[in-house]
Design a protein around this motif. Sequence first.
Motif, PDB file in Angstrom:
ATOM      1  N   PHE A   1       0.701  -1.078   0.019  1.00 30.73           N
ATOM      2  CA  PHE A   1      -0.099  -0.464  -0.299  1.00 30.73           C
ATOM      3  C   PHE A   1       1.418   1.270  -0.147  1.00 30.73           C
ATOM      4  CE2 PHE A   1      -2.543  -2.967   1.588  1.00 30.73           C
ATOM      5  CZ  PHE A   1      -4.210  -2.256   0.864  1.00 30.73           C
ATOM      6  N   THR A   2       0.258   2.591  -0.644  1.00 34.82           N
ATOM      7  CA  THR A   2       1.189   3.543  -0.269  1.00 34.82           C
ATOM      8  C   THR A   2       0.167   4.405   0.639  1.00 34.82           C
ATOM      9  OG1 THR A   2       2.184   3.355  -2.345  1.00 34.82           O
ATOM     10  CG2 THR A   2       1.293   5.517  -1.781  1.00 34.82           C
ATOM     11  N   VAL A   3       0.369   5.008   1.489  1.00 36.51           N
ATOM     12  CA  VAL A   3       0.040   5.926   2.625  1.00 36.51           C
ATOM     13  C   VAL A   3       0.845   6.709   2.827  1.00 36.51           C
ATOM     14  CG1 VAL A   3      -1.230   5.106   4.702  1.00 36.51           C
ATOM     15  CG2 VAL A   3      -0.611   3.748   3.638  1.00 36.51           C
TER      16      VAL A   3
ATOM     17  N   SER B   1       0.064  10.762   4.425  1.00 33.57           N
ATOM     18  CA  SER B   1      -1.061  10.966   6.344  1.00 33.57           C
ATOM     19  C   SER B   1      -0.014  12.227   6.805  1.00 33.57           C
ATOM     20  CB  SER B   1      -0.519   9.781   6.807  1.00 33.57           C
ATOM     21  OG  SER B   1       0.129  10.152   7.815  1.00 33.57           O
ATOM     22  N   SER B   2      -1.074  12.492   7.685  1.00 34.97           N
ATOM     23  CA  SER B   2      -0.580  13.868   7.980  1.00 34.97           C
ATOM     24  C   SER B   2       0.527  14.526   8.792  1.00 34.97           C
ATOM     25  CB  SER B   2      -1.489  14.683   8.836  1.00 34.97           C
ATOM     26  OG  SER B   2      -2.364  13.791   9.518  1.00 34.97           O
ATOM     27  N   ASP B   3       0.833  12.412   9.103  1.00 32.68           N
ATOM     28  CA  ASP B   3       2.533  12.685   9.794  1.00 32.68           C
ATOM     29  C   ASP B   3       2.837  11.539   9.735  1.00 32.68           C
ATOM     30  OD1 ASP B   3       4.633  12.506  11.539  1.00 32.68           O
ATOM     31  OD2 ASP B   3       3.282  13.732  13.679  1.00 32.68           O
ATOM     32  N   ASP B   4       3.542  10.642   7.805  1.00 33.85           N
ATOM     33  CA  ASP B   4       3.776  10.109   8.144  1.00 33.85           C
ATOM     34  C   ASP B   4       5.231   9.175   9.064  1.00 33.85           C
ATOM     35  OD1 ASP B   4       2.405  10.300   5.771  1.00 33.85           O
ATOM     36  OD2 ASP B   4       4.120  10.342   4.559  1.00 33.85           O
ATOM     37  N   ARG B   5       5.664  10.155   9.945  1.00 33.32           N
ATOM     38  CA  ARG B   5       6.547   9.362  11.022  1.00 33.32           C
ATOM     39  C   ARG B   5       6.550   9.011  11.630  1.00 33.32           C
ATOM     40  NH1 ARG B   5      11.854  10.256   8.971  1.00 33.32           N
ATOM     41  NH2 ARG B   5      12.288  12.012   7.347  1.00 33.32           N
ATOM     42  N   LEU B   6       4.925   9.651  12.368  1.00 36.86           N
ATOM     43  CA  LEU B   6       4.560   8.679  13.832  1.00 36.86           C
ATOM     44  C   LEU B   6       3.618   7.598  12.875  1.00 36.86           C
ATOM     45  CD1 LEU B   6       4.245   9.033  16.647  1.00 36.86           C
ATOM     46  CD2 LEU B   6       1.423  10.697  16.118  1.00 36.86           C
ATOM     47  N   LEU B   7       3.248   7.120  11.831  1.00 36.80           N
ATOM     48  CA  LEU B   7       2.237   6.446  11.716  1.00 36.80           C
ATOM     49  C   LEU B   7       2.873   5.251  11.295  1.00 36.80           C
ATOM     50  CD1 LEU B   7      -0.576   5.463  10.808  1.00 36.80           C
ATOM     51  CD2 LEU B   7       0.267   6.216   8.634  1.00 36.80           C
ATOM     52  N   ALA B   8       4.685   5.760  10.340  1.00 41.65           N
ATOM     53  CA  ALA B   8       5.561   4.718  10.068  1.00 41.65           C
ATOM     54  C   ALA B   8       5.794   3.810  11.619  1.00 41.65           C
ATOM     55  CB  ALA B   8       7.046   4.687   9.920  1.00 41.65           C
ATOM     56  N   SER B   9       6.202   4.439  12.801  1.00 43.57           N
ATOM     57  CA  SER B   9       6.780   3.892  14.100  1.00 43.57           C
ATOM     58  C   SER B   9       5.438   3.043  14.756  1.00 43.57           C
ATOM     59  CB  SER B   9       7.766   5.610  14.775  1.00 43.57           C
ATOM     60  OG  SER B   9       6.197   6.001  15.292  1.00 43.57           O
ATOM     61  N   ILE B  10       4.665   3.769  14.649  1.00 45.48           N
ATOM     62  CA  ILE B  10       3.567   2.971  15.517  1.00 45.48           C
ATOM     63  C   ILE B  10       2.724   1.842  13.962  1.00 45.48           C
ATOM     64  CG2 ILE B  10       1.158   3.028  15.673  1.00 45.48           C
ATOM     65  CD1 ILE B  10       1.440   5.587  16.355  1.00 45.48           C
ATOM     66  N   LEU B  11       2.485   1.900  12.923  1.00 48.25           N
ATOM     67  CA  LEU B  11       2.787   0.415  12.179  1.00 48.25           C
ATOM     68  C   LEU B  11       3.761  -0.354  13.256  1.00 48.25           C
ATOM     69  CD1 LEU B  11       1.729   2.106   8.845  1.00 48.25           C
ATOM     70  CD2 LEU B  11       0.488   0.112  10.616  1.00 48.25           C
ATOM     71  N   ILE B  12       5.249  -0.468  12.485  1.00 53.54           N
ATOM     72  CA  ILE B  12       6.542  -1.399  12.982  1.00 53.54           C
ATOM     73  C   ILE B  12       5.966  -1.380  14.526  1.00 53.54           C
ATOM     74  CG2 ILE B  12       9.188  -1.345  13.036  1.00 53.54           C
ATOM     75  CD1 ILE B  12       9.056   1.052  11.493  1.00 53.54           C
TER      76      ILE B  12
ATOM     77  N   GLY C   1       5.136   8.794   0.436  1.00 52.61           N
ATOM     78  CA  GLY C   1       4.540   8.109   1.324  1.00 52.61           C
ATOM     79  C   GLY C   1       5.361   7.465   1.551  1.00 52.61           C
ATOM     80  N   LEU C   2       4.066   6.897   2.218  1.00 52.76           N
ATOM     81  CA  LEU C   2       5.169   5.379   2.997  1.00 52.76           C
ATOM     82  C   LEU C   2       4.088   4.060   2.608  1.00 52.76           C
ATOM     83  CD1 LEU C   2       3.518   5.549   7.049  1.00 52.76           C
ATOM     84  CD2 LEU C   2       6.031   5.720   6.000  1.00 52.76           C
ATOM     85  N   GLN C   3       4.981   3.428   1.946  1.00 59.23           N
ATOM     86  CA  GLN C   3       4.903   2.137   1.393  1.00 59.23           C
ATOM     87  C   GLN C   3       4.939   1.038   2.565  1.00 59.23           C
ATOM     88  OE1 GLN C   3       5.374   1.454  -2.557  1.00 59.23           O
ATOM     89  NE2 GLN C   3       4.845   3.763  -2.066  1.00 59.23           N
ATOM     90  N   VAL C   4       3.855   0.551   2.286  1.00 59.33           N
ATOM     91  CA  VAL C   4       3.603  -0.469   4.023  1.00 59.33           C
ATOM     92  C   VAL C   4       2.990  -2.271   2.549  1.00 59.33           C
ATOM     93  CG1 VAL C   4       1.953  -1.094   5.237  1.00 59.33           C
ATOM     94  CG2 VAL C   4       3.046   0.582   5.292  1.00 59.33           C
ATOM     95  N   ARG C   5       3.911  -2.911   3.609  1.00 55.99           N
ATOM     96  CA  ARG C   5       3.790  -4.167   3.101  1.00 55.99           C
ATOM     97  C   ARG C   5       2.927  -4.950   3.697  1.00 55.99           C
ATOM     98  NH1 ARG C   5       6.549  -6.990  -1.093  1.00 55.99           N
ATOM     99  NH2 ARG C   5       6.228  -9.608  -1.249  1.00 55.99           N
TER     100      ARG C   5
END
Length: 308
Positions: free
Chosen positions: A228-230, A232-243, A262-266
């Motif tokens: 997925f390409t995501v 958001s208003s805060d990609d870094r925070l979202l990335a850390s939460i997803l990980i 943006g974020l590339q999420v697998r």
Amino acid sequence: MTTIELRNVSRWYGNVVAVNDVTMSIEPGVTGLLGPNGAGKSTIMHMIAGFLPPSRGELTIGPGSSWRNPAVYRQVGLVPERDSVYAFLTGEQFVVSTAKLHELPDPAAAAARAIALLDMAEAANRKIATYSKGMRQRIKVAAALVHDPEVLLLDEPFNGMDPRQRLHMMDLLDKLGSEGRTILFSSHILEEVERLSGTIQVVVAGRLAASGDFRAIRRLMTSRPHVFTVRSSDDRLLASILIGGTTAGRSAVTAVELTRAGLQVRTSDYGAFCRDIAVLARDHGIRLREVLPADESLESVFAYLVAN
């Protein structure tokens, strides 16, 4: 009841290989031939119908070969993807002419039965030039059924049909298959195959990628990794939460990459990720601007099947 057998069949045009060493068995009932555009579906259909010889391998319908065997046309009906009708004829004239080519004893009566079967009686006296794409498809099917064939081959039969026409056609094919006819239809749309057939043959780049029960193959398709390409208003925070968060575990997020786009999420679970990311963003005050599947084309799905 008639079975179609392909044994190590290949077909090439010069240096271009359209079908590559395909072995499949098509039993009575409805079978879907699934694959992206250009996969070789039409070439397979034309070889089965006897219009093309295999460059290598063996293809039989029942006990005999379809190539250079005119008798096979008594038991086969073909609906090609491209229009093969004379637009100046009425629908009735077109189907009657097909009945005459098959030397049926009462062409008019046979044509009337086939036209009624396709719910085209009200438009039978109109010229085909006035038909919509969906109506032309249906009159082609009527012509293919006029001699009551044991085998029916349909190349992308639902193109141009509205929802009502599609449901009617699906119900008809389901009925014909349950009567013991051998029906093979091609499609590049997964939902069409899911609605109609329990058995599918998946073709990619001329190769047979998967064969068998639709449900088992669909599970393989949907359990593959998704990207997925995501934004958001805060990609870094979202990335850390997803990980590191618990939601990541539930969504089976296996990798996150921060890029300019943006974020590339697998993830290995398409549905769970789509549900969980919205809840996750809300709980952490993050606004989602875009969540797009990056690899959901049929080509990518089929490429995964080939590799597995």
